[in-house]
Design a protein around this motif. Structure first.
Motif, PDB file in Angstrom:
ATOM      1  N   UNK A  64     -15.009  24.305   5.754  1.00 40.54           N
ATOM      2  CA  UNK A  64     -15.843  24.101   6.941  1.00 40.54           C
ATOM      3  C   UNK A  64     -15.601  25.216   7.947  1.00 40.54           C
ATOM      4  N   UNK A  65     -14.348  25.583   8.135  1.00 38.68           N
ATOM      5  CA  UNK A  65     -13.970  26.666   9.045  1.00 38.68           C
ATOM      6  C   UNK A  65     -14.688  27.956   8.661  1.00 38.68           C
ATOM      7  N   UNK A  66     -14.648  28.292   7.370  1.00 34.41           N
ATOM      8  CA  UNK A  66     -15.270  29.530   6.902  1.00 34.41           C
ATOM      9  C   UNK A  66     -16.772  29.524   7.127  1.00 34.41           C
ATOM     10  N   UNK A  67     -17.417  28.408   6.797  1.00 32.14           N
ATOM     11  CA  UNK A  67     -18.877  28.347   6.925  1.00 32.14           C
ATOM     12  C   UNK A  67     -19.320  28.219   8.380  1.00 32.14           C
ATOM     13  N   UNK A  80     -21.667  30.438  13.429  1.00 29.57           N
ATOM     14  CA  UNK A  80     -21.403  30.693  14.845  1.00 29.57           C
ATOM     15  C   UNK A  80     -21.551  32.158  15.212  1.00 29.57           C
ATOM     16  N   UNK A  81     -21.193  33.063  14.298  1.00 27.43           N
ATOM     17  CA  UNK A  81     -21.236  34.495  14.591  1.00 27.43           C
ATOM     18  C   UNK A  81     -22.546  35.149  14.198  1.00 27.43           C
ATOM     19  N   UNK A  82     -23.525  34.325  13.783  1.00 27.59           N
ATOM     20  CA  UNK A  82     -24.863  34.850  13.531  1.00 27.59           C
ATOM     21  C   UNK A  82     -25.108  35.394  12.150  1.00 27.59           C
ATOM     22  N   UNK A  83     -24.186  35.207  11.204  1.00 29.40           N
ATOM     23  CA  UNK A  83     -24.382  35.708   9.844  1.00 29.40           C
ATOM     24  C   UNK A  83     -25.205  34.766   8.979  1.00 29.40           C
ATOM     25  N   UNK A  84     -25.424  33.536   9.441  1.00 28.22           N
ATOM     26  CA  UNK A  84     -26.200  32.562   8.695  1.00 28.22           C
ATOM     27  C   UNK A  84     -26.801  31.560   9.667  1.00 28.22           C
ATOM     28  N   UNK A  85     -28.002  31.058   9.334  1.00 29.79           N
ATOM     29  CA  UNK A  85     -28.641  30.069  10.202  1.00 29.79           C
ATOM     30  C   UNK A  85     -28.045  28.675  10.017  1.00 29.79           C
ATOM     31  N   UNK A  86     -27.644  28.347   8.788  1.00 26.45           N
ATOM     32  CA  UNK A  86     -27.055  27.040   8.520  1.00 26.45           C
ATOM     33  C   UNK A  86     -26.219  27.091   7.248  1.00 26.45           C
ATOM     34  N   UNK A  87     -25.277  26.187   7.143  1.00 25.15           N
ATOM     35  CA  UNK A  87     -24.417  26.062   5.972  1.00 25.15           C
ATOM     36  C   UNK A  87     -24.157  24.580   5.719  1.00 25.15           C
ATOM     37  N   UNK A 110     -25.189  23.880  11.929  1.00 22.92           N
ATOM     38  CA  UNK A 110     -26.267  24.685  12.510  1.00 22.92           C
ATOM     39  C   UNK A 110     -25.817  25.254  13.844  1.00 22.92           C
ATOM     40  N   UNK A 111     -26.380  26.403  14.180  1.00 22.98           N
ATOM     41  CA  UNK A 111     -26.054  27.061  15.447  1.00 22.98           C
ATOM     42  C   UNK A 111     -26.968  26.515  16.533  1.00 22.98           C
ATOM     43  N   UNK A 112     -26.389  26.080  17.658  1.00 20.92           N
ATOM     44  CA  UNK A 112     -27.189  25.524  18.754  1.00 20.92           C
ATOM     45  C   UNK A 112     -27.747  26.614  19.660  1.00 20.92           C
ATOM     46  N   UNK A 113     -27.119  27.784  19.662  1.00 21.29           N
ATOM     47  CA  UNK A 113     -27.597  28.897  20.488  1.00 21.29           C
ATOM     48  C   UNK A 113     -27.088  30.198  19.889  1.00 21.29           C
ATOM     49  N   UNK A 114     -27.684  31.294  20.276  1.00 23.46           N
ATOM     50  CA  UNK A 114     -27.245  32.593  19.762  1.00 23.46           C
ATOM     51  C   UNK A 114     -25.874  32.950  20.324  1.00 23.46           C
TER      52      UNK A 114
END
Length: 203
Positions: free
Chosen positions: A59-62, A67-74, A178-182
């Protein structure tokens, strides 16, 4: 003493021996079951907690990728005991980063004061949590770090990404991250004159 009386005494002695043997056997078996059951339960909890640690590290890795913008969701499958509780504690922990002037002995300004939140797995007195980009384990009164947060310091430059956790309180099975903000940078802030020493050196 009559022969009949001697035979009765021997018969009684045989019965008492059998009864004592049964009592000792039952007592021994009960002890083995009691201590063996506790040992098996301990091994089972250790195994399920280990599985929870591995899934929380995943979970930490994904979460870092998202969070850092490399993926939209995991997607992450939270493993461990079926009886354990998995939840999000959005108010757990905080981090304050401020600039301290050693010459004056005072804090000059605050860079950020952020609530971190945590993803928590709880099974009896054992718990595993993801918080601030790291994974932590607690058992009884002792705590240990399973996976360190991202933290890099080179010379005069500190890189410290902060990942905040929020969402529904209860979790079950597969979780979608999922990322809530950029991602946004709070330092350096060139507009306020707050820059890295390496940038100032090039002025």
């Amino acid at each position: 003493m009559s022969p009949g009386g001697t035979g009765d005494s021997r018969a009684q002695g045989d019965v008492i021996s059998v009864v004592l043997l049964l009592v000792i056997t039952i007592a021994g078996a009960t002890t083995v079951v009691a201590f063996g059951g506790e040992a098996i339960a301990g091994v089972q909890q250790s195994a399920t907690t280990g599985a929870a640690e591995q899934s929380m590290t995943q979970f930490d890795s994904k979460a870092s990728l998202v969070a850092h913008g490399d993926s939209d969701s995991q997607r992450v499958q939270l493993a461990g005991s079926a009886d354990a509780t998995r939840r999000i504690d959005a108010d757990a922990g905080w981090m304050n980063i401020s600039v301290y002037n050693a010459s004056t002995g005072a804090f000059e300004y605050e860079i950020t004061n952020t609530t971190l939140g945590a993803v928590v797995y709880e099974d009896g007195d054992a718990s595993v949590a993801y918080q601030g980009g790291g994974v932590w384990r607690r058992s009884g009164d002792s705590s240990a770090m399973v996976s360190p947060p991202e933290f890099h310091y080179r010379g005069t430059t500190l890189t410290l990404p902060l990942v905040r956790v929020g969402g529904d309180e209860r979790l079950d099975g597969e979780v979608v991250v999922r990322r809530s903000s950029d991602p946004s940078a709070v330092y350096p802030d060139e507009g306020s004159g707050r820059a890295n020493p390496s940038t100032r050196a090039s002025w």
